[in-house]
Design an enzyme around this catalytic site. Structure first.
Site, mmCIF file in Angstrom:
data_model
loop_
_atom_site.group_PDB
_atom_site.id
_atom_site.type_symbol
_atom_site.label_atom_id
_atom_site.label_comp_id
_atom_site.label_asym_id
_atom_site.label_seq_id
_atom_site.Cartn_x
_atom_site.Cartn_y
_atom_site.Cartn_z
ATOM 1 N N ASN A 1 4.455 9.221 -1.645
ATOM 2 C CA ASN A 1 5.160 8.351 -0.616
ATOM 3 C C ASN A 1 6.339 7.067 -0.305
ATOM 4 O O ASN A 1 4.987 6.540 -1.391
ATOM 5 C CB ASN A 1 4.449 8.459 0.445
ATOM 6 C CG ASN A 1 4.895 7.347 1.628
ATOM 7 O OD1 ASN A 1 6.606 7.038 1.881
ATOM 8 N ND2 ASN A 1 4.734 6.305 2.419
ATOM 9 N N LYS B 1 8.569 5.283 0.892
ATOM 10 C CA LYS B 1 8.716 4.833 1.537
ATOM 11 C C LYS B 1 9.927 3.787 0.931
ATOM 12 O O LYS B 1 10.800 4.610 0.665
ATOM 13 C CB LYS B 1 7.748 2.998 0.992
ATOM 14 C CG LYS B 1 6.609 3.698 1.281
ATOM 15 C CD LYS B 1 4.882 2.261 1.178
ATOM 16 C CE LYS B 1 3.738 3.232 1.338
ATOM 17 N NZ LYS B 1 3.060 2.209 1.528
ATOM 18 N N HIS C 1 2.365 7.720 9.655
ATOM 19 C CA HIS C 1 2.046 7.017 8.190
ATOM 20 C C HIS C 1 1.674 5.634 9.350
ATOM 21 O O HIS C 1 1.799 5.196 10.645
ATOM 22 C CB HIS C 1 3.272 6.212 8.166
ATOM 23 C CG HIS C 1 2.834 5.347 6.528
ATOM 24 N ND1 HIS C 1 2.033 4.377 6.572
ATOM 25 C CD2 HIS C 1 1.962 5.981 5.346
ATOM 26 C CE1 HIS C 1 1.842 4.225 5.148
ATOM 27 N NE2 HIS C 1 1.890 4.821 4.669
ATOM 28 N N GLU D 1 2.340 2.822 8.544
ATOM 29 C CA GLU D 1 2.949 1.213 8.458
ATOM 30 C C GLU D 1 4.208 1.739 9.896
ATOM 31 O O GLU D 1 4.170 0.993 10.697
ATOM 32 C CB GLU D 1 4.270 1.350 7.784
ATOM 33 C CG GLU D 1 2.827 0.719 6.699
ATOM 34 C CD GLU D 1 3.628 1.316 4.488
ATOM 35 O OE1 GLU D 1 4.258 1.615 4.508
ATOM 36 O OE2 GLU D 1 2.809 1.674 4.312
ATOM 37 N N GLU E 1 -5.871 8.084 5.569
ATOM 38 C CA GLU E 1 -5.649 6.772 4.747
ATOM 39 C C GLU E 1 -6.536 5.898 5.523
ATOM 40 O O GLU E 1 -5.303 5.410 6.329
ATOM 41 C CB GLU E 1 -4.058 7.029 4.706
ATOM 42 C CG GLU E 1 -3.054 7.529 4.272
ATOM 43 C CD GLU E 1 -1.762 7.409 3.570
ATOM 44 O OE1 GLU E 1 -1.391 7.379 2.573
ATOM 45 O OE2 GLU E 1 -0.838 6.578 4.934
ATOM 46 N N GLY F 1 -1.780 0.307 -0.267
ATOM 47 C CA GLY F 1 -0.936 -0.897 -1.182
ATOM 48 C C GLY F 1 -1.881 -1.905 -1.503
ATOM 49 O O GLY F 1 -1.787 -2.988 -1.597
ATOM 50 N N SER G 1 -4.325 3.643 -2.428
ATOM 51 C CA SER G 1 -4.401 3.008 -3.990
ATOM 52 C C SER G 1 -5.206 4.105 -4.803
ATOM 53 O O SER G 1 -5.774 4.052 -5.569
ATOM 54 C CB SER G 1 -5.591 1.915 -3.712
ATOM 55 O OG SER G 1 -4.947 0.541 -3.188
HETATM 56 C C1 PEP Z 1 0.654 4.904 1.922
HETATM 57 O O1 PEP Z 1 1.361 4.686 1.911
HETATM 58 O O2 PEP Z 1 0.961 6.408 2.147
HETATM 59 C C2 PEP Z 1 0.104 4.774 0.259
HETATM 60 C C3 PEP Z 1 -0.999 5.667 0.533
HETATM 61 O O3 PEP Z 1 0.110 3.702 -0.204
HETATM 62 P P1 PEP Z 1 -0.580 3.262 -1.655
HETATM 63 O O4 PEP Z 1 -0.594 4.226 -2.309
HETATM 64 O O5 PEP Z 1 0.448 2.070 -2.893
HETATM 65 O O6 PEP Z 1 -2.214 2.906 -1.368
#
Ligand code: PEP
Length: 253
Positions: free
Chosen positions: A9, A11, A94, A96, A166, A172, A211
């Site tokens: 992803n 973003k 997501h 966000e 997630e 993040g 992460s």
């Molecule tokens: C994401 O935004 O879907 C995500 C998993 O980000 P990160 O791997 O940076 O935690």
């Protein structure tokens, strides 16, 4: 038998020069005979460029889609437009988007339906905030996020869903959920699916995101109910993304 899927992803990151160099590094790092399914979900405006400039093994996805088919929805992108650009996957819900754009469970399910109706797979993100986890709300939140899919999608459409667990607090932050937390939540999500459709529960892919990186990929991807990963930060470096793909478990090896 569930084939693992490793999804990037990107973003809203990158400019043209950076996307170009990311494609080049991905092509060096990802091998054509990788054992997992692989795709990158890229900003809309770069979909066509990425399609033309990455090896075939790397599938293409978008990060959002309209719940409408077409018409007076300024700034929106429809599922059929994404399909025209050869997208195979769309991320919906997501955290966000749920937080910053107030997307509800109902809206997320509608978007998944549109993506699937246009012939793509919907990567439906679910997950709890830290406050919800601490208040013992984890199972209630996840159940609502998953069960809505059974209200909105047909049995056939559900076969095109990938669930991405997630935890919001792990996205993040550099702080992934522990293997015990991941396995127990994935098992719980599968049990929610089982209640509505036992057969689907055996085949649906539940991927982990938050992460995920080269140093923890092997442990997390080896867990029984983990069928791949959704990777943010580490998918912006071709070498890291390639290393994660190499840690995917291979069901036929
Ligand atoms: C994401 O935004 O879907 C995500 C998993 O980000 P990160 O791997 O940076 O935690």
């Amino acid at each position: 038998m569930r084939k693992q899927v490793i999804l990037g992803n990107w973003k809203m990151n990158g400019n043209f020069a950076e996307i170009k160099s990311l494609c080049e590094s991905l092509n060096r790092a990802v091998s054509d005979d990788a054992k997992a399914d692989v795709a990158v979900c890229v900003p809309f405006v770069y979909v066509d460029y990425v399609r033309a400039n990455v090896i075939k093994k790397i599938g293409l996805g978008a990060q959002n889609v309209s719940e409408h088919d077409n018409g007076a929805y300024t700034g929106e992108i429809s599922a059929s437009m994404l399909k025209d650009l050869s997208c195979e996957y769309v991320i919906v819900g997501h955290s966000e988007r749920r937080t910053l754009f107030q997307e509800s469970n109902q809206l997320v399910a509608k978007k998944a339906k549109k993506a699937i109706a246009s012939g793509m797979k919907a990567i439906v993100c679910v997950g709890e905030t830290l406050a919800e986890r601490n208040e013992g709300e984890l199972e209630r939140v996840l159940t609502a996020q998953v069960e809505i899919l059974f209200d909105v999608l047909s049995e056939k459409e559900l076969e095109e869903v990938i669930i991405a667990y997630e935890p919001v607090w792990a996205i993040g932050t550099g702080l992934a959920a522990t293997p015990e937390q991941v396995q127990s939540v994935h098992k719980f999500i599968r049990s929610v699916v089982t209640k509505s459709n036992e057969l689907l529960a055996k085949s649906i892919r539940i991927v982990y995101g938050g992460s995920l990186k080269p140093s923890n990929a092997k442990t997390l991807l080896a867990l029984e109910d983990v069928d791949g990963g959704l990777i943010g930060g580490a998918s912006l470096k071709g070498e890291d993304f390639g290393e994660i793909i190499n840690q995917a478990k291979c069901i036929t090896c």
